[in-house]
Design a protein around this motif. Structure first.
Motif, short mmCIF file in Angstrom:
data_model
loop_
_atom_site.label_atom_id
_atom_site.label_comp_id
_atom_site.label_asym_id
_atom_site.label_seq_id
_atom_site.Cartn_x
_atom_site.Cartn_y
_atom_site.Cartn_z
N LEU A 246 45.52 1.53 93.21
CA LEU A 246 44.75 2.26 92.28
C LEU A 246 45.22 1.97 90.69
N LEU A 247 46.56 1.66 90.70
CA LEU A 247 47.13 1.32 89.30
C LEU A 247 46.60 -0.27 89.05
N LEU B 44 43.38 -3.87 85.77
CA LEU B 44 42.37 -4.72 85.72
C LEU B 44 41.02 -4.49 84.85
N THR B 45 40.60 -3.05 85.20
CA THR B 45 39.66 -2.40 84.38
C THR B 45 40.10 -2.45 82.73
N ALA B 46 41.18 -2.04 82.55
CA ALA B 46 41.67 -2.03 81.19
C ALA B 46 41.62 -3.49 80.62
N VAL B 47 41.98 -4.56 81.41
CA VAL B 47 41.80 -5.82 80.93
C VAL B 47 40.71 -6.17 80.38
N VAL B 48 39.48 -5.83 81.47
CA VAL B 48 38.06 -6.21 81.24
C VAL B 48 37.61 -5.42 79.79
N ILE B 49 37.85 -4.19 79.74
CA ILE B 49 37.49 -3.30 78.46
C ILE B 49 38.10 -4.08 77.32
N PHE B 50 39.47 -4.17 77.20
CA PHE B 50 40.06 -4.64 76.31
C PHE B 50 39.54 -6.03 75.51
N THR B 51 39.14 -6.99 76.58
CA THR B 51 38.56 -8.54 76.45
C THR B 51 37.22 -8.21 75.80
N LEU B 52 36.43 -7.20 76.44
CA LEU B 52 35.09 -7.20 75.98
C LEU B 52 34.80 -6.27 74.93
N PHE B 53 35.69 -5.40 74.73
CA PHE B 53 35.26 -4.36 73.63
C PHE B 53 34.69 -4.55 72.29
N PRO B 54 35.35 -5.73 71.52
CA PRO B 54 34.91 -5.72 70.12
C PRO B 54 33.46 -6.86 70.38
#
Lengths: 272, 305
Positions: free
Chosen positions: A8-9, A14-24
């Motif tokens: 789960l962690l 990994l989801t956090a990585v995707v959000i971090f890289t795609l957010f801006p």
């Protein structure tokens, strides 16, 4: 089925990585579909009725479309030149031993490190003297300073991996070095040449400092025009973000194509 | 049979096998780089010894020896700009290395195939984003009134920050945007390092110890060190080059809060038009860069030497 906390962690991370890289990136694209009122609302809105108005406006604006054409001309011509000049040099570096080879290497690689401002000052003065200021040519030439090293590095690497037996066989058939280069190395090295060309294109498409200093009205490139929106009182945010999206989208697609080589391109191959 | 084939069709045997053959292949690239790279550098060197303000052409451009260099080296703004660049470097580097390593470990861990490939691919997006556009996005995200950064802060109960108009806020904003753009670079380099660890060694170590930290320190670290060296040196060169993103976001302000070295030299050269002084500054920056790239080659291209 039980999902362990470790898994789960891992998934959350990994989801956090995707959000971090795609957010801006996402935020820019979403703003490009907002009306000015939606953009200026405080706090910012996440759900809104999208509009194509911003895109309609920038494509009607000859300044933006002209700038994109300028960027295309400069990036394409300089990339082609970089490959035409760089591939033969890569062949020499991959196949011959000669005096001063490591110095030449050093010089090529140093060009990756040098701040554009170092060359921007003298090239600006030289461009004024030669009447090259505000022409495509001056940008094409100056972009070669960072494109040639990239092409030379990546293509040399590729050429080195071509087995020497092929060359031996061709030599026995009486082929000259020029024929060997043209008939064996160019076709077999094509993947590396393509990757290096894509990198050259991305770097020159993205360049701002030289373009800012060496162009006036006629050949402003896309990044210059995008930044020029940033003055005045009421900033046209929607148009700015739409322009940003149009600039970034093609290079992002290119970058995804060469994503496996990204590290090689950015480190000049020092790490695999 | 020799490799000097002499078929009658060939007028010159040994075609293209002479001592000078490499020269023919190298000459176009070397000559071009000479004309567009070395010649302007020499021109900048000459300019750095002249009084060269193009807004005052009547005074001419006389040679003044080392005066520009003396002025630059005693100019406190130049030094504080270099110092700020160093401060920027030591701020962003640890964050990027730590986050990059964490991301690389997440991507290296077995399992989660699809999500992992997705994350691996998205890492490329920040790296490819036009630096100037990163600055534009930063202006939008860090806007005081309608920026999403302040919205995020308010969720945690912090008041709105006037990011781009306060000294600390502007510095923090450019740090955050740089971290966003370059952390993936560190992650990809570390990931490449991690995948160099031979599979059987890593398996054996995993059986020996359950501690992730021990695994990282004793097994994986040696494979990460070359990547770390590359990151440290390349990032230092990149920070000395950093212009586009900061120029778009803050123009070096407010005050001199984000006046990094390339921004400062650009202003002296193209706002004040004191090209003599700016050239002297650029030459000093060039010397610094040459030292850095010597270091890079010495440490990372063992095969060349």
């Amino acid at each position: 089925m039980r999902i362990s906390s470790g898994k789960l962690l891992h998934a959350l991370g990994l989801t956090a990585v995707v959000i971090f890289t795609l957010f801006p990136f996402f935020w820019m694209v979403s703003a490009s579909f907002k009306t000015q009122a939606d953009i200026l609302s405080s706090p910012p809105v996440w759900f809104f009725t999208p509009t194509l108005q911003n895109y309609a406006e920038i494509f009607a604006d000859t300044k933006v479309s002209g700038a994109i054409i300028n960027s295309l001309i400069v990036a394409t011509c300089s990339t082609l030149l970089a490959v035409i000049l760089g591939a033969p040099a890569a062949f020499a570096l991959a196949r011959y031993e000669f005096r001063g080879k490591s110095d030449l290497w050093f010089w090529f690689i140093s060009n990756r490190m040098i701040s554009p401002i170092v060359l921007a000052l003298p090239v600006y003065l030289l461009a004024i003297q030669t009447g090259l200021l505000d022409t495509h040519l001056v940008l094409i030439l100056i972009y070669l300073t960072f494109q040639l090293p990239i092409v030379v590095w990546i293509v040399t690497d590729q050429f080195k991996s071509i087995p020497a037996d092929l060359e031996q066989a061709a030599r026995l058939d009486g082929a000259s070095q020029f024929t060997i280069f043209r008939k064996i190395y160019l076709p077999l090295g094509a993947p590396g040449i393509a990757v290096s060309a894509i990198f050259s294109f991305i770097f020159s498409w993205n360049e701002l400092l030289y373009a800012l200093v060496l162009t006036r009205r006629a050949v402003q490139t896309a990044p210059v025009v995008a930044t020029s929106f940033m003055s005045g009182y009421e900033l046209p945010w929607g148009k700015i973000m739409a322009t940003g999206t149009v600039i970034v989208l093609p290079v992002t697609i290119f970058a995804l194509i060469v994503s496996r080589h990204m590290v090689r391109g950015l480190t000049m191959g020092a790490t695999k | 049979m020799s490799d000097t084939a002499t078929s009658p069709a060939q007028r010159r045997p040994n075609r293209g096998y002479g001592r000078w053959t490499p020269l023919w292949f190298l000459a176009p690239a070397v000559l071009t780089l000479f004309v567009i790279g070395i010649y302007p550098t020499i021109f900048a060197l000459v300019t750095s010894f002249r009084r060269y303000n193009i807004t005052r052409p009547r005074e001419g451009f006389p040679f003044i020896g080392f005066e520009n260099y003396v002025n630059v080296l005693t100019d406190s703004t130049f030094w504080s700009s270099l110092l700020l660049t160093a401060k920027f470097y030591v701020t962003v580097l640890p964050i990027q290395v730590a986050l990059g390593l964490a991301i690389a470990l997440l991507l290296h861990k077995p399992g989660m195939g699809l999500l992992k490939s997705l994350a691996r691919v998205t890492l490329v997006v920040p790296l490819a984003t036009t630096y100037a556009v990163v600055g534009l996005i930063g202006r939008l995200i860090f806007n005081r009134d309608f920026g999403v950064a302040n919205q995020a802060l308010s969720v945690f109960g912090f008041g709105p920050i006037d990011w781009l108009s306060t000294q600390d806020g502007a510095f923090a904003a450019i740090v955050i945007m740089d971290v966003w753009q370059w952390t993936p670079f560190c992650a990809l380099i570390f990931l490449a390092g991690l995948s160099m660890v031979p599979g059987e060694i890593e398996e054996a170590a995993r059986l020996e110890t359950s501690s992730k930290l021990a695994l990282l320190r004793h097994v994986q670290l040696p494979y990460l060190l070359p990547g770390l060296t590359a990151v440290m040196i390349l990032r230092s060169a990149d920070v000395l080059k950093l212009f586009d993103m900061v120029f778009v976001m803050t123009r070096g302000g407010p005050g001199s809060a984000t006046d990094l070295i390339s921004i400062y030299i650009q202003r002296v050269g193209f706002r004040i038009f004191d090209l003599g002084t700016a050239s002297a500054q650029a030459i000093l920056l060039l010397i610094l860069t040459i030292i850095i790239s010597r270091l890079y080659i010495r440490l990372l291209y063992r095969e060349v030497h």
